[in-house]
Design an enzyme around this catalytic site. Structure first.
Site, PDB file in Angstrom:
ATOM      1  N   GLU A 112      -7.052  -9.154  -0.424  1.00  0.00           N
ATOM      2  CA  GLU A 112      -5.683  -9.658  -0.704  1.00  0.00           C
ATOM      3  C   GLU A 112      -5.197 -10.407   0.533  1.00  0.00           C
ATOM      4  O   GLU A 112      -5.118  -9.892   1.798  1.00  0.00           O
ATOM      5  CB  GLU A 112      -4.824  -8.378  -0.954  1.00  0.00           C
ATOM      6  CG  GLU A 112      -3.419  -8.763  -1.150  1.00  0.00           C
ATOM      7  CD  GLU A 112      -2.487  -7.599  -1.513  1.00  0.00           C
ATOM      8  OE1 GLU A 112      -2.769  -6.732  -1.683  1.00  0.00           O
ATOM      9  OE2 GLU A 112      -1.334  -7.872  -1.899  1.00  0.00           O
ATOM     10  N   ARG A 118     -15.181   4.040   2.552  1.00  0.00           N
ATOM     11  CA  ARG A 118     -14.468   2.955   3.527  1.00  0.00           C
ATOM     12  C   ARG A 118     -14.965   3.320   4.954  1.00  0.00           C
ATOM     13  O   ARG A 118     -15.272   4.579   5.206  1.00  0.00           O
ATOM     14  CB  ARG A 118     -12.994   3.043   3.211  1.00  0.00           C
ATOM     15  CG  ARG A 118     -12.198   4.188   3.504  1.00  0.00           C
ATOM     16  CD  ARG A 118     -10.783   3.992   3.006  1.00  0.00           C
ATOM     17  NE  ARG A 118     -10.086   2.917   4.024  1.00  0.00           N
ATOM     18  CZ  ARG A 118      -9.563   2.006   3.395  1.00  0.00           C
ATOM     19  NH1 ARG A 118      -9.660   1.864   2.101  1.00  0.00           N
ATOM     20  NH2 ARG A 118      -8.988   1.037   3.997  1.00  0.00           N
ATOM     21  N   LYS A 130      -4.106  -2.724   6.956  1.00  0.00           N
ATOM     22  CA  LYS A 130      -3.297  -4.164   7.169  1.00  0.00           C
ATOM     23  C   LYS A 130      -1.956  -3.833   7.221  1.00  0.00           C
ATOM     24  O   LYS A 130      -1.405  -4.395   8.230  1.00  0.00           O
ATOM     25  CB  LYS A 130      -3.741  -4.934   6.132  1.00  0.00           C
ATOM     26  CG  LYS A 130      -4.783  -5.760   6.124  1.00  0.00           C
ATOM     27  CD  LYS A 130      -5.132  -6.906   5.047  1.00  0.00           C
ATOM     28  CE  LYS A 130      -5.413  -6.204   3.789  1.00  0.00           C
ATOM     29  NZ  LYS A 130      -5.631  -7.063   2.674  1.00  0.00           N
TER      30      LYS A 130
HETATM   31  P1  ATP Z   1      -5.993  -2.272   3.797  1.00  0.00           P
HETATM   32  O1  ATP Z   1      -5.602  -1.160   3.248  1.00  0.00           O
HETATM   33  O2  ATP Z   1      -6.377  -2.339   5.272  1.00  0.00           O
HETATM   34  O3  ATP Z   1      -4.787  -3.344   3.268  1.00  0.00           O
HETATM   35  P2  ATP Z   1      -7.366  -3.205   1.309  1.00  0.00           P
HETATM   36  O4  ATP Z   1      -8.497  -2.444   0.977  1.00  0.00           O
HETATM   37  O5  ATP Z   1      -6.115  -2.811   0.823  1.00  0.00           O
HETATM   38  O6  ATP Z   1      -7.322  -2.493   2.983  1.00  0.00           O
HETATM   39  P3  ATP Z   1      -8.137  -5.625   0.629  1.00  0.00           P
HETATM   40  O7  ATP Z   1      -7.725  -6.784   1.041  1.00  0.00           O
HETATM   41  O8  ATP Z   1      -7.642  -4.986  -0.688  1.00  0.00           O
HETATM   42  O9  ATP Z   1      -7.942  -4.466   1.527  1.00  0.00           O
HETATM   43  O10 ATP Z   1      -9.633  -5.281   0.448  1.00  0.00           O
HETATM   44  C1  ATP Z   1     -11.011  -6.242   0.571  1.00  0.00           C
HETATM   45  C2  ATP Z   1     -12.006  -5.514   0.415  1.00  0.00           C
HETATM   46  O11 ATP Z   1     -12.318  -4.914   1.558  1.00  0.00           O
HETATM   47  C3  ATP Z   1     -11.763  -4.581  -0.881  1.00  0.00           C
HETATM   48  O12 ATP Z   1     -13.178  -4.377  -1.589  1.00  0.00           O
HETATM   49  C4  ATP Z   1     -11.974  -3.270  -0.001  1.00  0.00           C
HETATM   50  O13 ATP Z   1     -12.616  -2.245  -0.545  1.00  0.00           O
HETATM   51  C5  ATP Z   1     -12.558  -3.518   1.216  1.00  0.00           C
HETATM   52  N1  ATP Z   1     -12.105  -2.848   2.433  1.00  0.00           N
HETATM   53  C6  ATP Z   1     -10.865  -2.566   2.870  1.00  0.00           C
HETATM   54  N2  ATP Z   1     -10.883  -1.669   3.846  1.00  0.00           N
HETATM   55  C7  ATP Z   1     -12.260  -1.078   4.059  1.00  0.00           C
HETATM   56  C8  ATP Z   1     -12.765  -0.253   4.820  1.00  0.00           C
HETATM   57  N3  ATP Z   1     -11.919   0.522   5.674  1.00  0.00           N
HETATM   58  N4  ATP Z   1     -14.210  -0.109   4.757  1.00  0.00           N
HETATM   59  C9  ATP Z   1     -14.682  -0.752   4.021  1.00  0.00           C
HETATM   60  N5  ATP Z   1     -14.165  -1.548   2.933  1.00  0.00           N
HETATM   61  C10 ATP Z   1     -12.757  -1.896   3.211  1.00  0.00           C
HETATM   62 MG    MG Z   2      -5.331  -3.891  -0.945  1.00  0.00          MG
END
Ligand code: ATP
Ligand code: MG
Length: 556
Positions: free
Chosen positions: A36, A261, A271
């Site tokens: 995102e 994760r 983020k």
């Molecule tokens: P955040 O909580 O930091 O915003 P998010 O999962 O909301 O992380 P996205 O931009 O939606 O962030 O994630 C993009 C991809 O990265 C998704 O497929 C998510 O599962 C993966 N991802 C995000 N954080 C991690 C992590 N700590 N370990 C492994 N994969 C991750």
């Molecule tokens: Mg997200």
């Protein structure tokens, strides 16, 4: 390797893929990385990138980069561009262009109409509180909305009015009509579209309704023929909804698989929280070298290879755990050990006068650039009467020579690539600090041509005073002082390490670094790995310490 061993060496996702390819259940590997654009990518994302792009490479498939841009109020083109830069820097190829969920808004809208026509979605005019209260909790059946059994015609009409902007934000939503008694709360008529009268960074004012994550994500996977939709464990409960929507819409059957994760010790990987650190000024920006973002790690001196190696070492697991940040530091140390040229950098200079060396004499010493890489060659190091060494390398009252190999009165050391010198005296300032020290060199001990037979245990780094180049060195330590930030009860801001940045304003580096360019990486002998920062100027070099030579945190 036997077939069994080969299988054992695969992670569970690779095993699944190989089984599918062997049985014909799937004929190709299509993955995607779906960030995102609401912030910069962090090390957790790097793990997901390496996994998704890595699988595509390994199985001759493809990995799409798809921006999951369905929350216009939080998203921006700045973030899109930063994410693209990071992925390119890591060295991955996402095909001709990046994809966007917003490109599918028309299709998704059609899908919603299809569901309504099948009697599988309805416009609900209850308030958010009423909808949430109606879902009750998993142990008792939910309460059906009074709008749940409206006619298809009425729902089509009202959904069209939602799209046309005739309803106020928050006044109604589109819900999938699934099962208000399901023990899985995501199946209790989830919201799939909501009104947001917000301009979108790509579609502008075209839409005032936006699909929810659950309605956009799986459908986008399907539109792109994604065979393996890999996501983190918190989406496990969403899977029945993911499958239900694809079944009802009768579209390409993408499949979701969850993996753990990445959690890192002493590190925040969210983020939202990283944004808070930036907004509240706890760090200088998204790419402050203390941050765990990919852009900060790049600025700090981490290499694409080191992050990939790290991701492979962490592997993929089915259950959450916490990875030691020392593993990340180890990966970059290992990589730079092979790639970075050695140089001398003196953080706290102490002047040494070689009293038996003529005033104007300069002798060029040959210094080895990288003992790990013969092709790296050698460089010139001018040796003169006045040199600088590290303050720590001299003690007025050192312990016994068996414990202290460096300089002290009457002690001998080798100045690396130069001569063996003996300390003959020192001068103290009024405040008691050592101002300069005096040494005599032994002409028979030139490095590589030593005929003296002398043995000394200590070898010190040095720079010629006349040739030394001024530099600022920024030393980084962990941004947080608490190991596991997932288990704290109070505000994570309380756990910031107050000593995460130390600036050494008046360091001296050897003359070969004079024209070093931003991004240049070096090992400062005995100290660590350093990278020239983008804030370097012609007048003053600025170095970031990537990592020390050894892990000295575990000792603390
Ligand atoms: P955040 O909580 O930091 O915003 P998010 O999962 O909301 O992380 P996205 O931009 O939606 O962030 O994630 C993009 C991809 O990265 C998704 O497929 C998510 O599962 C993966 N991802 C995000 N954080 C991690 C992590 N700590 N370990 C492994 N994969 C991750
Ligand atoms: Mg997200």
């Amino acid at each position: 390797m036997s077939e069994n061993e080969k299988r054992e060496s695969l992670n569970f996702i690779e095993q699944m893929i190989e089984d599918d390819l062997a049985s014909g259940k799937n004929s190709f590997v299509q993955t995607r990385f779906p960030p995102e654009p609401n912030g910069y990518l962090h090390i957790g994302h790097a793990k997901s990138i390496v996994l998704n792009f890595g699988l595509a490479e390994k199985y001759n498939g493809k990995c799409n980069l798809r921006f999951d841009d369905t929350n216009p109020e939080k998203e921006s083109t700045e973030y899109v561009n930063a994410i693209i830069e990071d992925i390119k820097w890591l060295g991955y190829d996402y095909g001709e262009k990046a994809l966007f969920t917003s490109d599918y808004f028309d299709t998704l809208y059609e899908y919603a109409i299809k569901l309504i026509k099948k009697g599988k979605a309805y416009v609900d005019h209850q308030s958010a509180e009423e909808i949430s209260a109606g879902k009750t909790n998993p142990t008792i059946p939910g309460i059906e909305s009074p709008y749940r059994n409206n006619s298809v015609e009425q729902n089509l009409e009202e959904f069209e009015k939602m799209r046309a902007g005739e309803y106020a934000e928050g006044s109604c939503v589109l819900r999938a009509k699934i099962d208000m008694t399901s023990p899985n709360m995501h199946m209790r008529d989830p919201i799939i579209y909501r009104i947001k009268k917000v301009a979108h960074h790509r579609t502008g004012d075209k839409w005032c309704i936006y699909p929810n994550y659950d309605f956009a994500h799986g459908q986008s996977d399907s539109i792109e023929n994604v065979t393996y939709s890999l996501c983190t464990l918190e989406f496990r409960d969403h899977k029945p909804l993911y499958d239900w929507l694809i079944d009802e819409l009768e579209i390409f059957p993408s499949k979701q698989t969850e993996f753990a994760r990445l959690n890192l010790s002493y590190t925040i990987v969210s983020k939202r929280k990283l944004l808070q650190l930036v907004n509240e000024g706890h760090v200088a920006g998204w790419d402050d070298p203390r941050m765990p973002t990919i852009s900060a790690l790049r600025r700090r001196g981490f290499t694409p290879d080191s992050l990939k190696k790290f991701a492979h070492k962490v592997g993929v697991a089915r259950r959450d755990g916490i990875t030691d940040v020392a593993l990340l530091e180890h990966s970059v140390r290992e990589d730079l050990n092979k790639k970075a040229n050695r140089v001398f950098g003196i953080q706290n200079p102490l002047k040494v006068v070689i009293t038996n060396w003529p005033e104007d004499k300069e002798e060029i010493m040959q210094a080895v650039n990288n003992p790990e890489d013969e092709t790296a060659g050698t460089r010139d190091m001018p040796f003169t009467r006045e040199l600088y060494i590290e303050q720590d390398d001299f003690l007025e009252n050192p312990p016994s020579p068996r414990k202290w190999f460096r300089l002290g009165p009457d002690r001998e050391v080798r100045l690396k690539y130069g001569y063996i010198v003996k300390c003959t005296g020192f001068k103290k300032a009024d405040d008691g600090t050592i101002e300069e020290i005096y040494c005599e060199y032994d002409p028979d001990t030139k490095s590589g041509q030593d005929t003296s037979g002398k043995k000394v245990k200590g070898t010190l780094g040095w720079v010629s005073a006349k040739h030394a180049v001024e530099a600022e060195i920024r030393l980084y330590d962990r941004l947080f002082k608490t190991e596991n930030l997932n288990t704290i009860d109070d505000d994570f801001i309380n756990h910031l390490n107050p000593d995460s940045l130390t600036i050494v304003p008046n360091a001296l580096v050897e003359p070969s670094l004079k024209d070093a360019k931003a991004g240049g990486q070096f090992q400062f002998e005995r100290q660590g790995y350093f990278i020239v920062d983008k804030e370097s100027t012609d007048d003053k070099l600025v170095f970031n310490r990537t990592v020390t030579l050894r892990d000295n945190w575990s000792k603390k």
